[in-house]
Design a protein around this motif. Structure first.
Motif, PDB file in Angstrom:
ATOM      1  N   ILE A 102      -6.809  -6.620   5.095  1.00  0.00           N
ATOM      2  CA  ILE A 102      -5.793  -5.718   5.634  1.00  0.00           C
ATOM      3  C   ILE A 102      -5.785  -5.899   7.150  1.00  0.00           C
ATOM      4  O   ILE A 102      -6.841  -5.869   7.789  1.00  0.00           O
ATOM      5  N   PHE A 106      -3.136  -0.365  10.379  1.00  0.00           N
ATOM      6  CA  PHE A 106      -2.691  -0.161   9.007  1.00  0.00           C
ATOM      7  C   PHE A 106      -2.517   1.328   8.733  1.00  0.00           C
ATOM      8  O   PHE A 106      -3.013   2.181   9.467  1.00  0.00           O
ATOM      9  N   ARG A 107      -1.791   1.603   7.667  1.00  0.00           N
ATOM     10  CA  ARG A 107      -1.620   2.990   7.235  1.00  0.00           C
ATOM     11  C   ARG A 107      -2.762   3.345   6.285  1.00  0.00           C
ATOM     12  O   ARG A 107      -3.055   2.557   5.376  1.00  0.00           O
ATOM     13  N   GLU A 110      -2.174   2.779   2.701  1.00  0.00           N
ATOM     14  CA  GLU A 110      -2.224   1.384   2.253  1.00  0.00           C
ATOM     15  C   GLU A 110      -3.653   1.008   1.891  1.00  0.00           C
ATOM     16  O   GLU A 110      -3.900   0.349   0.878  1.00  0.00           O
ATOM     17  N   ALA A 113      -4.546   2.477  -1.463  1.00  0.00           N
ATOM     18  CA  ALA A 113      -3.933   1.738  -2.579  1.00  0.00           C
ATOM     19  C   ALA A 113      -4.720   0.468  -2.878  1.00  0.00           C
ATOM     20  O   ALA A 113      -4.960   0.134  -4.046  1.00  0.00           O
ATOM     21  N   ARG A 114      -5.124  -0.226  -1.835  1.00  0.00           N
ATOM     22  CA  ARG A 114      -5.893  -1.469  -2.027  1.00  0.00           C
ATOM     23  C   ARG A 114      -7.265  -1.176  -2.623  1.00  0.00           C
ATOM     24  O   ARG A 114      -7.751  -1.904  -3.488  1.00  0.00           O
ATOM     25  N   GLU A 193      -0.313  -4.279  -8.294  1.00  0.00           N
ATOM     26  CA  GLU A 193       0.567  -3.649  -7.332  1.00  0.00           C
ATOM     27  C   GLU A 193       1.688  -4.602  -6.958  1.00  0.00           C
ATOM     28  O   GLU A 193       1.680  -5.781  -7.341  1.00  0.00           O
ATOM     29  N   TYR A 196       3.711  -8.581  -2.030  1.00  0.00           N
ATOM     30  CA  TYR A 196       4.132  -8.394  -0.650  1.00  0.00           C
ATOM     31  C   TYR A 196       4.094  -9.731   0.082  1.00  0.00           C
ATOM     32  O   TYR A 196       3.661 -10.737  -0.463  1.00  0.00           O
TER      33      TYR A 196
END
Length: 235
Positions: A102, A106-107, A110, A113-114, A193, A196
């Motif tokens: 990542i 970053f958010r 996020e 989720a990872r 997921e 991207y």
């Protein structure tokens, strides 16, 4: 399930590490947070860790070296955190055994989720979750044998040491033997997921690492073949 998972954070940016810790704890995970690689190694030697988030730039042992040391003894998922945009850093992390990366900034959502995606796959890998009859869980292709129940892979009777992600990539290709599997399809099946922008390079590095472990000639691979512009296939 989540409350039983131990997450390791190693990042010398204390404010960022604290923020990630807050979100992880809010999801019910147990968090072990350190600002140096040496402290993290001490923790790993005495504590069961289910996933690690490693910053690349640390004051003592860099994240790459820390990942290498982890991979000598452990197979839990490793996510690299990097402030750099250079593709080389990301590829280096994946090549030495990291499962994902990542890029900062970053958010936090996020990251969550990872983390969840990696833990789902790791739990599946270790428990054989979803395993059915042996005919569906063992595949043999010209000297290559992959056993999903026992999570073992042999090539010409020699056992291959694969990370959970590498195992899943190889299993997905074997399960679709003779078919071209696109990067989008592979990412959806393995990571669980949405595909991207950087997913293609992530998969490419795992494929390259698999070929190296299998002793494959990158120019003329026997097993994992690249169908340019489409995806990968085996068999």
């Amino acid at each position: 399930m989540r409350a039983e998972k131990n997450i390791l954070i190693v990042d010398d940016e204390e404010a960022l590490a604290d923020l990630v810790e807050f979100y992880l704890k809010n999801e019910g995970y147990t968090v072990y947070k350190f600002y140096t690689g040496a402290e993290a190694l001490q923790c790993i030697s005495t504590t069961r860790i289910d996933l690690a988030l490693l910053d690349v730039m640390l004051p003592d042992i860099d994240g790459f070296e820390l990942c290498r040391r982890i991979r000598k003894k452990h197979h839990f998922p490793v996510i690299m955190l990097t402030a750099k945009e250079e593709e080389l850093d990301k590829i280096t992390g994946l090549t030495i055994g990291a499962d994902d990366y990542i890029t900062k900034p970053f958010r936090p959502l996020e990251v969550m989720a990872r983390v969840k995606a990696q833990l789902r796959r790791y739990t599946h890998y270790n428990t054989g979750e979803g395993a059915g009859g042996n005919n569906d869980q063992m595949i043999q292709i010209s000297g290559l044998m992959i056993d999903r129940v026992n999570h073992e892979c042999f090539l010409n009777e020699k056992k291959l040491s694969l990370t959970p992600t590498e195992f899943e990539v190889l299993w997905t290709l074997c399960r679709h033997k003779g078919q071209v599997v696109s990067a989008e399809k592979m990412f959806a099946e393995i990571w669980g997921e949405k595909y991207y922008s950087n997913s293609s390079s992530t998969i490419m590095v795992h494929i390259r690492h698999l070929r190296e472990k299998m002793g494959e000639d990158a120019e003329h691979p026997r097993y994992i073949k690249t169908v340019w512009g489409v995806g990968y296939k085996i068999g």
